[in-house]
Design a protein around this motif. Structure first.
Motif, PDB file in Angstrom:
ATOM      1  N   ARG A   4      27.964  41.121  40.639  1.00 49.02           N
ATOM      2  CA  ARG A   4      28.640  40.632  41.835  1.00 49.02           C
ATOM      3  C   ARG A   4      27.610  40.161  42.864  1.00 49.02           C
ATOM      4  NH1 ARG A   4      33.048  45.321  42.857  1.00 49.02           N
ATOM      5  NH2 ARG A   4      33.619  44.013  44.656  1.00 49.02           N
ATOM      6  N   GLU A  43      31.530  39.839  49.988  1.00 52.02           N
ATOM      7  CA  GLU A  43      31.270  39.379  48.627  1.00 52.02           C
ATOM      8  C   GLU A  43      31.464  37.860  48.528  1.00 52.02           C
ATOM      9  OE1 GLU A  43      32.519  40.343  43.975  1.00 52.02           O
ATOM     10  OE2 GLU A  43      33.475  41.419  45.633  1.00 52.02           O
ATOM     11  N   TYR A  44      30.592  37.233  47.765  1.00 52.58           N
ATOM     12  CA  TYR A  44      30.703  35.804  47.486  1.00 52.58           C
ATOM     13  C   TYR A  44      31.348  35.602  46.115  1.00 52.58           C
ATOM     14  CZ  TYR A  44      27.494  34.322  51.258  1.00 52.58           C
ATOM     15  OH  TYR A  44      26.921  34.047  52.459  1.00 52.58           O
ATOM     16  N   THR A  45      32.206  34.610  46.012  1.00 50.57           N
ATOM     17  CA  THR A  45      32.644  34.164  44.694  1.00 50.57           C
ATOM     18  C   THR A  45      31.558  33.285  44.082  1.00 50.57           C
ATOM     19  OG1 THR A  45      33.693  32.161  45.529  1.00 50.57           O
ATOM     20  CG2 THR A  45      35.041  34.164  45.484  1.00 50.57           C
ATOM     21  N   ASP A  46      31.673  33.028  42.806  1.00 52.18           N
ATOM     22  CA  ASP A  46      30.693  32.149  42.151  1.00 52.18           C
ATOM     23  C   ASP A  46      30.689  30.768  42.805  1.00 52.18           C
ATOM     24  OD1 ASP A  46      30.014  34.154  40.426  1.00 52.18           O
ATOM     25  OD2 ASP A  46      31.243  33.426  38.760  1.00 52.18           O
ATOM     26  N   GLU A  47      31.879  30.290  43.200  1.00 50.26           N
ATOM     27  CA  GLU A  47      31.973  28.966  43.816  1.00 50.26           C
ATOM     28  C   GLU A  47      31.273  28.927  45.164  1.00 50.26           C
ATOM     29  OE1 GLU A  47      34.474  30.661  42.566  1.00 50.26           O
ATOM     30  OE2 GLU A  47      34.950  29.492  40.757  1.00 50.26           O
ATOM     31  N   GLU A  48      31.349  30.043  45.925  1.00 44.73           N
ATOM     32  CA  GLU A  48      30.747  30.072  47.248  1.00 44.73           C
ATOM     33  C   GLU A  48      29.227  30.094  47.202  1.00 44.73           C
ATOM     34  OE1 GLU A  48      34.122  32.393  49.893  1.00 44.73           O
ATOM     35  OE2 GLU A  48      32.801  33.556  48.593  1.00 44.73           O
ATOM     36  N   GLU A  90      43.995  41.229  39.334  1.00 45.09           N
ATOM     37  CA  GLU A  90      43.895  41.104  40.782  1.00 45.09           C
ATOM     38  C   GLU A  90      45.107  41.777  41.424  1.00 45.09           C
ATOM     39  OE1 GLU A  90      43.487  37.058  41.943  1.00 45.09           O
ATOM     40  OE2 GLU A  90      41.645  36.717  40.787  1.00 45.09           O
TER      41      GLU A  90
END
Length: 633
Positions: free
Chosen positions: A418, A428-433, A269
């Protein structure tokens, strides 16, 4: 040539080293200085029932896993160590169990050291030094041994007991105390258990990442000024997720730190720089991913695949050479790579997915990235990402969460894995979102109910008001899958004996039963009667339909109206009636009268008293007309 090793009663030498016991179970290699076990061995019948290292310094007791599938070895006998000895190199991790006939399971003397690197070591007795400078090292090994009540399970190691990547779990509070392991109270340990610590597949500056140092992982980066400064300032630049087995680096210059991956992944990152080798070792596939950029700051710093490691680089940017030895492979997906000295020596091949070589022109991709001639390893290799999210996204419909199952928001998924908020792929969404967490059950207690005659009861249970799943209690540990199992069936009526009641005129009969369990539960039936007449009697009968009742009958005498004194039933009272009654009372034969009309004084008898009353009435005496009345009898 003798090698200073004795197995049972057999001294190991150059003649028998290839098969020490003559059964193919034990072999010694002078070249590797390894004593190989290929099967369980029984030394209990020997005069010296043990494996004994008398003078072979640096001996390793292990196995050759290319020649046997066994991972666990039982030795009926002990282990005697008089020269430095290792049990298993750290990468094999076999199980060893020693069961001595008598005495100590493991005896270390002559100032020797014993290092246990195996997965599991079980000693059927004491592990003892002789208090002459011996040392015991236990490294990432599960160990169990037993004391004798007077001596501790491990004792006599004057030069110390070293635990690495493992800890004492039984008895609680026990610890290394001098040359022995003692209880928290300082007493000998009778039963000792040591467990391996959880290790992760990353070494930082040759320090293994474990469950013990995971919380202070930043402190392992001691060779780079930037990392040390961030650590002192409390800035987070490194983290490790045990669930995904991934090390994440963020906006840091690791100019002096060395990273070695043995089975973990790397996530980048921000802007990450490195000045030493980042190595990937072992026959695993290592994933390098992330939205950041990984840049080498030195010609000697590059990504290095060794011992068959395969690399998968996904959706990241790398400014570094990538090299390999042995038979690892390289897969590059949707990434940008700038390798000044090239990408080379992947015997398992190089595969590019949704990216292509931009430089050199007409490059050939094989085990390396070659120039156009297909044999010269290219330098200044540039690989560019050709993946376009908007051409690859597919809509995924929203799914509601349930009590037990997560749902998800509506999103668009790209083939690269993704996730985005819409088809433009801009947010973009994270997996948590993506996740709508499961709601959890909302429980209601259904209290126990006693069954009645007509209605079922139930045992106490809990039911979710949303999904209607049932559980035995509010911990929800046990689900009730058979809903009928909580039902207590209705008991049914238990009626007592029937009671029958006739109407005053016997024209109908009522039958009634009362439930003995509930007096409010009554069954009844009323039936009209029929009758037959026999002389001055009448028999009434009632026929019932309900099986609880039986048919009833009653016999009654027929009632009639008579004029008292009119014993001959001619509707008058005169001297003839008086004469007939007097003769009847005097018992004359052949006299027939109406006896009901003759009982004038109503004493239930017909006699001279009645005859006198009637005679005086006929004669006109005063006060006797009150006896001459009409009466129903």
């Amino acid at each position: 040539t003798k090698y200073g090793i004795v197995v049972g009663d057999t001294e190991v030498n150059s003649r028998n080293a290839d098969d020490i016991l003559g059964d193919g179970k034990v072999v010694y290699s002078k070249l590797t200085n390894n004593l190989y076990l290929f099967d369980d061995i029984d030394l209990s019948g020997c005069a010296s029932p043990s494996i004994r290292n008398e003078s072979c310094e640096g001996l390793t007791i292990t196995t050759d896993d290319s020649k046997t599938e066994k991972t666990s070895f039982t030795i009926k006998g002990g282990l005697e160590i008089m020269a430095d000895t290792f049990i298993d190199p750290g990468y094999r991790h076999m199980d060893y169990k020693f069961t001595p006939n008598e005495g100590d399971a493991v005896a270390v003397s002559n100032g020797a050291s014993l290092t246990l690197n195996c997965k599991c070591f079980t000693a059927g007795g004491i592990i003892a030094g002789s208090d002459t400078g011996e040392q015991l090292k236990i490294n990432y090994c599960e160990l169990e041994c037993i004391g004798d009540g007077e001596r501790s399970a491990i004792n006599g190691f004057k030069n110390g007991i070293v635990l690495e990547n493992c800890k004492i779990t039984e008895p609680e509070g026990a610890e290394v105390n001098g040359g022995a392991v003692l209880t928290a109270e300082g007493d000998p340990v009778e039963k000792l258990h040591i467990d391996r610590q959880k290790r992760y597949g990353v070494l930082v500056n040759l320090v293994q990442l474990t469950e013990d140092n995971l919380d202070v992982i930043a402190e392992l980066f001691t060779k780079s000024d930037d990392a040390m400064e961030k650590t002192l300032n409390g800035e987070e630049f490194v983290s490790f997720d045990p669930e995904t087995n991934t090390l994440t680096l963020k906006d840091v210059d690791l100019s002096g730190d060395v990273l070695l991956f043995t089975d973990s992944n790397l996530n980048i990152e921000g802007d990450v720089k490195f000045g030493k080798l980042i190595s990937f070792m072992g026959e695993n596939e290592f994933r390098i991913s992330g939205s950041g950029t990984l840049t080498s700051t030195s010609e000697s710093a590059y990504l290095y695949s060794i011992f068959g490691a395969s690399l998968s680089i996904s959706e990241t940017t790398i400014n570094s050479d990538i090299k390999a030895i042995t038979d690892g492979s390289l897969t590059v997906f949707s990434s940008d790579i700038n390798a000044p000295k090239g990408i080379s020596e992947f015997e398992g091949g190089i595969v590019l997915k949704e990216c292509s070589v931009k430089s050199p022109a007409k490059a050939v991709v094989g085990k390396s990235v070659y120039k156009a001639d297909g044999s010269t390893v290219a330098d200044n290799v540039v690989i560019s990402n050709t993946h376009i999210h908007t051409e690859k996204v597919v809509k995924v419909k929203a799914v509601d969460a349930t009590c037990e199952t997560d749902g998800n928001v509506e999103y668009y998924q790209c083939t690269c894995g993704r996730h985005f908020s819409d088809e433009t792929a801009t947010v973009e969404y994270t997996d948590e979102e993506l996740v709508i967490p499961a709601t959890g059950h909302i429980l209601k207690c259904v209290h126990a109910n006693t069954p009645t005659c007509l209605e079922d009861g139930n045992e106490e249970y809990y039911i979710c008001e949303i999904c209607e799943k049932m559980f035995t209690d509010d911990t929800m540990a046990t689900e009730i899958t058979d809903k009928d199992s909580v039902v207590k069936k209705a008991t049914g009526h238990n009626y007592g004996s029937p009671v029958y009641t006739w109407s005053d005129d016997f024209s109908q009969c009522k039958a009634e039963c009362v439930c003995l369990k509930d007096s409010e539960h009554i069954i009844s039936e009323t039936k009209k009667s029929s009758y037959t007449t026999h002389g001055n009697t009448r028999i009434y009968a009632a026929v019932f339909n309900d099986p609880h009742f039986t048919n009833q009958s009653i016999t009654v005498e027929i009632m009639k109206t008579v004029l008292l004194g009119d014993v001959n039933s001619d509707d008058t009272v005169d001297s003839l009636d008086a004469m007939l009654l007097a003769r009847y009372a005097a018992a004359w034969s052949g006299i027939v009268i109406d006896t009901k009309a003759a009982d004038l004084n109503a004493d239930g008898k017909v006699d001279n008293a009645d005859a006198m009353i009637l005679a005086r009435y006929v004669a006109g005496w005063d006060g006797y007309d009150e006896y001459i009345v009409t009466k129903t009898v």
